[in-house]
Motif scaffolding. Structure first.
Motif, PDB file in Angstrom:
ATOM      1  N   GLY A   9      11.256  -0.579  -2.589  1.00 36.38           N
ATOM      2  CA  GLY A   9      10.172  -0.569  -1.626  1.00 36.38           C
ATOM      3  C   GLY A   9      10.157  -1.828  -0.784  1.00 36.38           C
ATOM      4  N   ARG A  38       3.712  10.035  -3.963  1.00 36.88           N
ATOM      5  CA  ARG A  38       3.153   8.861  -3.298  1.00 36.88           C
ATOM      6  C   ARG A  38       1.642   8.969  -3.237  1.00 36.88           C
ATOM      7  NH1 ARG A  38       5.266   9.934   2.925  1.00 36.88           N
ATOM      8  NH2 ARG A  38       3.885  11.713   3.389  1.00 36.88           N
ATOM      9  N   ALA A  40      -1.520   6.970  -1.079  1.00 29.04           N
ATOM     10  CA  ALA A  40      -2.042   5.969  -0.162  1.00 29.04           C
ATOM     11  C   ALA A  40      -3.508   5.716  -0.500  1.00 29.04           C
ATOM     12  CB  ALA A  40      -1.902   6.461   1.272  1.00 29.04           C
ATOM     13  N   THR A  91       3.225   5.107   4.639  1.00 26.90           N
ATOM     14  CA  THR A  91       2.792   3.963   3.842  1.00 26.90           C
ATOM     15  C   THR A  91       2.034   4.418   2.603  1.00 26.90           C
ATOM     16  OG1 THR A  91       2.678   2.490   5.751  1.00 26.90           O
ATOM     17  CG2 THR A  91       1.331   1.906   3.840  1.00 26.90           C
ATOM     18  N   VAL A  93       2.061   3.816  -2.154  1.00 23.91           N
ATOM     19  CA  VAL A  93       2.795   3.453  -3.362  1.00 23.91           C
ATOM     20  C   VAL A  93       3.579   4.691  -3.796  1.00 23.91           C
ATOM     21  CG1 VAL A  93       2.680   2.658  -5.742  1.00 23.91           C
ATOM     22  CG2 VAL A  93       1.061   1.763  -4.050  1.00 23.91           C
ATOM     23  N   TYR A  94       4.867   4.522  -3.986  1.00 27.30           N
ATOM     24  CA  TYR A  94       5.741   5.627  -4.361  1.00 27.30           C
ATOM     25  C   TYR A  94       6.057   5.537  -5.855  1.00 27.30           C
ATOM     26  CZ  TYR A  94       6.418   6.999   0.460  1.00 27.30           C
ATOM     27  OH  TYR A  94       6.209   7.469   1.739  1.00 27.30           O
ATOM     28  N   TYR A  95       5.886   6.675  -6.518  1.00 26.03           N
ATOM     29  CA  TYR A  95       6.087   6.749  -7.957  1.00 26.03           C
ATOM     30  C   TYR A  95       7.199   7.739  -8.298  1.00 26.03           C
ATOM     31  CZ  TYR A  95       1.428   4.645  -8.202  1.00 26.03           C
ATOM     32  OH  TYR A  95       0.342   3.818  -8.066  1.00 26.03           O
ATOM     33  N   THR A 113       6.287   1.624  -6.514  1.00 27.78           N
ATOM     34  CA  THR A 113       6.808   0.611  -5.596  1.00 27.78           C
ATOM     35  C   THR A 113       6.148   0.825  -4.239  1.00 27.78           C
ATOM     36  OG1 THR A 113       8.834  -0.402  -4.694  1.00 27.78           O
ATOM     37  CG2 THR A 113       8.840   1.995  -4.924  1.00 27.78           C
ATOM     38  N   GLN A 114       5.724  -0.273  -3.639  1.00 32.44           N
ATOM     39  CA  GLN A 114       4.974  -0.197  -2.382  1.00 32.44           C
ATOM     40  C   GLN A 114       5.919  -0.028  -1.197  1.00 32.44           C
ATOM     41  OE1 GLN A 114       1.445  -0.444  -1.731  1.00 32.44           O
ATOM     42  NE2 GLN A 114       2.116   0.168   0.321  1.00 32.44           N
ATOM     43  N   THR A 116       5.532   0.031   2.937  1.00 29.50           N
ATOM     44  CA  THR A 116       4.639  -0.214   4.064  1.00 29.50           C
ATOM     45  C   THR A 116       5.427  -0.060   5.348  1.00 29.50           C
ATOM     46  OG1 THR A 116       3.325  -1.752   2.742  1.00 29.50           O
ATOM     47  CG2 THR A 116       3.031  -1.815   5.137  1.00 29.50           C
TER      48      THR A 116
END
Length: 119
Positions: A9, A38, A40, A91, A93-95, A113-114, A116
């Motif tokens: 990320g 993800r 947001a 944008t 956080v991806y999991y 993981t972020q 942006t």
């Protein structure tokens, strides 16, 4: 102990690309479905892509179809999410997550993981 560890990320400008990685360990994932989701701030979690460990079944959310590509390297026990043509609305956080094929509930989750995307 099963672990899913995301990486890759960061901050990118709109139109740019990132590749996320999910390193899986602690068991064999044959017969599992791996997913990228993800979330947001203030929004519901969205599953953006899934892939069976055999690689034969792939799903994309309409919001990312044509821009994101999910893949896995069985030898490295790693799942990837290639993200192209990124937009500010990506944008989040991806999991990384894993569930047994045929089941609905995900058994394992990474820490996230972020990502942006600036306009």
């Amino acid at each position: 102990q099963v672990q899913l560890v995301e990486s890759g990320g960061g901050l990118v400008q709109a139109g740019g690309s990132l590749r996320l990685s999910c390193a899986a360990s602690g068991r064999t994932f044959s017969g599992y479905v791996m997913a990228w989701s993800r979330q947001a701030p203030g929004k519901e979690r969205e599953f953006v892509a899934t892939i069976s460990w055999s690689g034969g079944r792939i799903y994309y959310a309409d919001s990312v179809k044509g821009r994101f590509t999910i893949s896995r390297d069985a030898a490295k026990n790693t799942v990837y999410l290639q993200m192209n043509s990124l937009k500010p609305e990506d944008t989040a956080v991806y999991y990384c997550a894993a569930r047994t094929l045929g089941e609905l509930q995900y058994d394992y989750w990474g820490q996230g993981t972020q990502v942006t995307v600036s306009s």
